[in-house]
Design an enzyme around this catalytic site. Sequence first.
Site, PDB file in Angstrom:
ATOM      1  N   ARG A   1       0.818  -1.189   0.152  1.00 28.65           N
ATOM      2  CA  ARG A   1       0.078   0.098   0.020  1.00 28.65           C
ATOM      3  C   ARG A   1       0.861   1.103   0.145  1.00 28.65           C
ATOM      4  NH1 ARG A   1      -3.476  -2.824   3.995  1.00 28.65           N
ATOM      5  NH2 ARG A   1      -5.267  -3.667   2.744  1.00 28.65           N
TER       6      ARG A   1
ATOM      7  N   LYS B   1       3.393  11.272 -12.165  1.00 29.35           N
ATOM      8  CA  LYS B   1       2.696  10.413 -12.942  1.00 29.35           C
ATOM      9  C   LYS B   1       3.455   9.031 -13.106  1.00 29.35           C
ATOM     10  CE  LYS B   1       0.363  13.231 -16.434  1.00 29.35           C
ATOM     11  NZ  LYS B   1       0.224  13.525 -17.535  1.00 29.35           N
TER      12      LYS B   1
ATOM     13  N   GLU C   1      10.982  18.218 -25.574  1.00 27.24           N
ATOM     14  CA  GLU C   1      10.325  18.704 -24.510  1.00 27.24           C
ATOM     15  C   GLU C   1      10.815  20.159 -23.708  1.00 27.24           C
ATOM     16  OE1 GLU C   1       7.379  17.180 -23.151  1.00 27.24           O
ATOM     17  OE2 GLU C   1       7.419  15.333 -24.543  1.00 27.24           O
TER      18      GLU C   1
ATOM     19  N   LYS D   1       7.973  22.793 -15.085  1.00 29.96           N
ATOM     20  CA  LYS D   1       7.341  21.646 -15.088  1.00 29.96           C
ATOM     21  C   LYS D   1       6.898  21.657 -13.538  1.00 29.96           C
ATOM     22  CE  LYS D   1       6.062  17.051 -15.682  1.00 29.96           C
ATOM     23  NZ  LYS D   1       5.983  15.782 -16.140  1.00 29.96           N
TER      24      LYS D   1
ATOM     25  N   GLU E   1      -3.747  17.315 -13.262  1.00 30.48           N
ATOM     26  CA  GLU E   1      -4.092  17.368 -14.640  1.00 30.48           C
ATOM     27  C   GLU E   1      -5.703  17.642 -14.810  1.00 30.48           C
ATOM     28  OE1 GLU E   1      -2.010  14.889 -17.332  1.00 30.48           O
ATOM     29  OE2 GLU E   1      -3.078  15.780 -19.101  1.00 30.48           O
TER      30      GLU E   1
ATOM     31  N   ARG F   1      -2.039  21.700 -16.160  1.00 32.80           N
ATOM     32  CA  ARG F   1      -1.095  20.662 -16.579  1.00 32.80           C
ATOM     33  C   ARG F   1      -1.287  20.341 -17.793  1.00 32.80           C
ATOM     34  NH1 ARG F   1       1.164  15.774 -12.809  1.00 32.80           N
ATOM     35  NH2 ARG F   1       2.571  15.002 -14.320  1.00 32.80           N
TER      36      ARG F   1
ATOM     37  N   ASN G   1       0.417  19.018 -22.770  1.00 32.85           N
ATOM     38  CA  ASN G   1       0.285  18.122 -24.061  1.00 32.85           C
ATOM     39  C   ASN G   1       0.312  19.162 -25.063  1.00 32.85           C
ATOM     40  OD1 ASN G   1      -0.620  15.986 -22.058  1.00 32.85           O
ATOM     41  ND2 ASN G   1      -2.601  16.750 -21.858  1.00 32.85           N
TER      42      ASN G   1
ATOM     43  N   HIS H   1       1.575  17.005 -28.251  1.00 37.19           N
ATOM     44  CA  HIS H   1       1.437  15.694 -27.896  1.00 37.19           C
ATOM     45  C   HIS H   1       0.269  14.816 -28.701  1.00 37.19           C
ATOM     46  CE1 HIS H   1       4.644  16.598 -25.304  1.00 37.19           C
ATOM     47  NE2 HIS H   1       4.819  15.580 -25.134  1.00 37.19           N
TER      48      HIS H   1
ATOM     49  N   HIS I   1       1.738  11.923 -30.753  1.00 41.83           N
ATOM     50  CA  HIS I   1       1.551  10.676 -30.111  1.00 41.83           C
ATOM     51  C   HIS I   1       0.574   9.793 -31.516  1.00 41.83           C
ATOM     52  CE1 HIS I   1       1.707  11.234 -25.629  1.00 41.83           C
ATOM     53  NE2 HIS I   1       2.844  10.966 -25.997  1.00 41.83           N
TER      54      HIS I   1
ATOM     55  N   HIS J   1      10.595   9.544 -29.791  1.00 41.91           N
ATOM     56  CA  HIS J   1       9.592  10.427 -29.449  1.00 41.91           C
ATOM     57  C   HIS J   1       9.852  11.929 -29.550  1.00 41.91           C
ATOM     58  CE1 HIS J   1       7.082  11.565 -26.095  1.00 41.91           C
ATOM     59  NE2 HIS J   1       8.008  12.569 -25.563  1.00 41.91           N
TER      60      HIS J   1
HETATM   61  N1  GLY Z   1       4.330  14.626 -19.391  1.00 38.41           N
HETATM   62  C1  GLY Z   1       3.292  15.580 -19.103  1.00 38.41           C
HETATM   63  C2  GLY Z   1       3.015  15.305 -17.658  1.00 38.41           C
HETATM   64  O1  GLY Z   1       3.780  15.087 -16.864  1.00 38.41           O
HETATM   65  O2  GLY Z   1       1.872  15.832 -17.473  1.00 38.41           O
END
Ligand code: GLY
Length: 357
Positions: free
Chosen positions: A116, A138, A180, A218, A228, A232, A236, A239, A243, A258
């Site tokens: 946990r 993330k 990025e 960031k 997000e 946030r 994107n 992207h 993507h 990428h």
């Molecule tokens: N890579 C995009 C984010 O971390 O939200």
Amino acid sequence: MNLPFTLDTDTVWYAIGDGSLDKSAHKLDDFPRIIILVDENTENHCLPVLYHQAPNLKMCDVIRVSSGEKNKNIAQSSYIWNELTRLNAGRDTLLLNLGGGVITDSGGFAAATFKRGMRFVNIPTTLLGMVDAAIGGKTGVDFHDFKNQVGLFVDPVGVIIDPVFLKTLDSRQWQSGFSEVLKYALIMDKDLWFRLNGRHFSEIDDWNTVISKAARDKIDIVRFDASERGVRKNLNFGHTIGHALESFFLRTHNETTHGMAIAAGMICEAWISARLFDFEEDQLNEIVTMIDKNFERFLFDESKIQLIVELMHQDKKMRDNKLYFSMLRRLGKATHDVEVDPQLIEASLLYYINQEK
Ligand code: GLY
């Protein structure tokens, strides 16, 4: 910006810049036990650097997984959970993730779900990891064909971003991270744009400052919007189309980068931005020229555009069968949740393949 610098937020401490590993290694002394997660590359190239800076860590157990996105799956998580069990890791054990985005994503996920929740610290070793993947909580793994399909938002307790690890990166890895870096400049950091504009990434000699600025950008975003729901989403930019191109070229050519995919996505999405917002053509040209200086273009013909647009419908940003984009209002300022008509998306891809470079 004085470097290295440290920043303590409510939940995460950051140490950023040349010398940050040396400066912050003492923070790891707070944990009764540490287990280090590496892949075969970081074991060879980065673990010796870590041991040199923090010799106490030589006593720690090490878990080794195989590198690469293809291994970022639930089988790898299961292997890490097995190893943690075998090593008798407890909730007071810290997992130290030493690697690029695959290691910090899957290590964070394995730690956050083991018993946990164990704590973890990220030490990114790639440019992409330093300016993006290691920051913002993330964590997760790919599932079937879907990237990051299973995972959690959970912050590391600390992130150490030390450019000392970049010495062994190849040019594809530099390019991936650089897409990025350019994105931060375009969506929120004009000063970073002026620092970079006109330069090929191989000509940059002030990486310490560039990485610190991008990482700081960031951090500023994820502090406001960890889950997000709002700002946030600006991250994107480039992207959604990027993507789709990445998936398309992975299927048809079995490889892509990428960096190239996000660069292509940024060209298309900047072009759409210029159609939707009050955005001068000169600025669009400046952006496209800079991206072209650093990234090759994908080659495909008009007949493939429909298929590429269809791939966008698998995007996590799709809602009510509509595609929402992050767009540039102008250079250095982004906005999100902009609904874009599929015809405009197709037109942007036409612009991408037909525009004279
Ligand atoms: N890579 C995009 C984010 O971390 O939200």
